[in-house]
Design an enzyme around this catalytic site. Structure first.
Site, PDB file in Angstrom:
ATOM      1  N   SER A 133      57.347  25.295  63.920  1.00  0.00           N
ATOM      2  CA  SER A 133      57.965  26.267  63.020  1.00  0.00           C
ATOM      3  C   SER A 133      59.460  26.318  63.273  1.00  0.00           C
ATOM      4  O   SER A 133      59.927  25.996  64.371  1.00  0.00           O
ATOM      5  CB  SER A 133      57.355  27.650  63.279  1.00  0.00           C
ATOM      6  OG  SER A 133      58.091  28.669  62.612  1.00  0.00           O
ATOM      7  N   TYR A 146      55.346  34.613  69.170  1.00  0.00           N
ATOM      8  CA  TYR A 146      55.190  33.467  68.274  1.00  0.00           C
ATOM      9  C   TYR A 146      56.335  32.470  68.463  1.00  0.00           C
ATOM     10  O   TYR A 146      56.102  31.254  68.576  1.00  0.00           O
ATOM     11  CB  TYR A 146      55.139  33.948  66.828  1.00  0.00           C
ATOM     12  CG  TYR A 146      54.919  32.848  65.828  1.00  0.00           C
ATOM     13  CD1 TYR A 146      53.647  32.325  65.611  1.00  0.00           C
ATOM     14  CD2 TYR A 146      55.979  32.326  65.084  1.00  0.00           C
ATOM     15  CE1 TYR A 146      53.440  31.313  64.682  1.00  0.00           C
ATOM     16  CE2 TYR A 146      55.773  31.317  64.158  1.00  0.00           C
ATOM     17  CZ  TYR A 146      54.504  30.808  63.963  1.00  0.00           C
ATOM     18  OH  TYR A 146      54.313  29.804  63.048  1.00  0.00           O
ATOM     19  N   LYS A 150      55.959  28.496  69.818  1.00  0.00           N
ATOM     20  CA  LYS A 150      56.390  27.309  69.073  1.00  0.00           C
ATOM     21  C   LYS A 150      57.485  26.552  69.824  1.00  0.00           C
ATOM     22  O   LYS A 150      57.569  25.318  69.724  1.00  0.00           O
ATOM     23  CB  LYS A 150      56.863  27.714  67.678  1.00  0.00           C
ATOM     24  CG  LYS A 150      55.733  28.214  66.777  1.00  0.00           C
ATOM     25  CD  LYS A 150      54.634  27.182  66.607  1.00  0.00           C
ATOM     26  CE  LYS A 150      53.589  27.614  65.575  1.00  0.00           C
ATOM     27  NZ  LYS A 150      52.522  26.613  65.383  1.00  0.00           N
TER      28      LYS A 150
END
Length: 241
Positions: A133, A146, A150
């Site tokens: 991402s 998150y 990533k």
């Protein structure tokens, strides 16, 4: 692009990007195994693309995942697409959320890739794409866990490329911005929230699913034969700003 004679495994294939990647690879001739923990999603996928082989598996179960992936046999192409997220402000981000997100976004990728890459090493060829991402490289509010997961995935991808390269195995990531899957449309539907993010994208729009699918398929193909260890933004220029 022609993937006839190749076997592919796509995780998180029950919906969204993974669903479309599985169908695209099948349309290009690959024998596709689609992995998801949701049986109904897999049934819908197989109903639409009869040649796809469903694999129902919970990636958070380390031992069960290892057995199921090993049972597939030879895999030439791997797309680690499965991923989860939960928005929590940094000061109240929870241990449970951390464990869940890292178990799926990082640990499961390592588990699946270890099994698959071991076979690739024996055959001296293979290609792996990990779906990361833009959040791996850009700070986003309420995305602390998150973003960290990533970033860890990007780092692990580079180490995989370094260690597996001598065996003719390529490993890359794609790093999308907001993608207009069904979930993405819902999550970013608020005009203020979506507008603020979109205003930071030079191309002025979010990514369509096919934008990401096409990048993944390119990196799996022989057209990317000299590309490994890279993180490919599919972000309309977001990270350039």
């Amino acid at each position: 692009m022609d993937f006839r004679g190749k076997t592919a495994l796509v995780t998180g294939a029950g919906q969204g990007i993974g669903y479309s990647v599985a169908r695209k690879l099948a349309s290009l001739g690959a024998k596709v195994y689609a992995l998801s923990k949701n049986e109904s999603h897999l049934a819908k996928l197989v109903d639409e693309e009869k040649s796809i082989h469903p694999v129902c598996c919970d990636l958070t179960d380390w031992d069960s995942t290892k057995l199921k992936v090993a049972g597939i046999g030879q895999i030439d192409l791997l797309v680690n697409n499965a991923g989860v997220g939960k928005l929590e402000p940094f000061l109240i981000a929870s241990s449970d959320a951390f464990d869940w997100i890292f178990n799926v976004n990082v640990k499961a990728v390592m588990n699946v890739s270890q099994v698959v890459a071991s076979g690739m090493v024996e055959r001296k060829h293979g290609a792996i794409v990990n779906v990361s991402s833009q959040a791996s490289q850009a700070a986003l509010k309420e995305h602390a866990i998150y973003c960290a997961s990533k970033a860890a995935l990007d780092s692990m991808t580079r180490v995989m490329a370094l260690e597996l390269g001598p065996h003719n195995i390529r490993v890359n990531t794609v790093n999308p911005t907001v993608v207009l899957t069904e979930l993405g449309r819902s999550a970013w539907a608020d005009p203020q929230k979506g507008g603020e993010m979109k205003a930071k994208i030079p191309l002025g729009r979010f990514a369509e699913v096919d934008d990401v699918v096409n990048a993944i398929v390119f990196l799996l193909s022989d057209n990317a034969a000299m590309i490994t260890g890279t993180c490919l933004p599919v972000d309309g220029g977001y990270l350039a700003c």
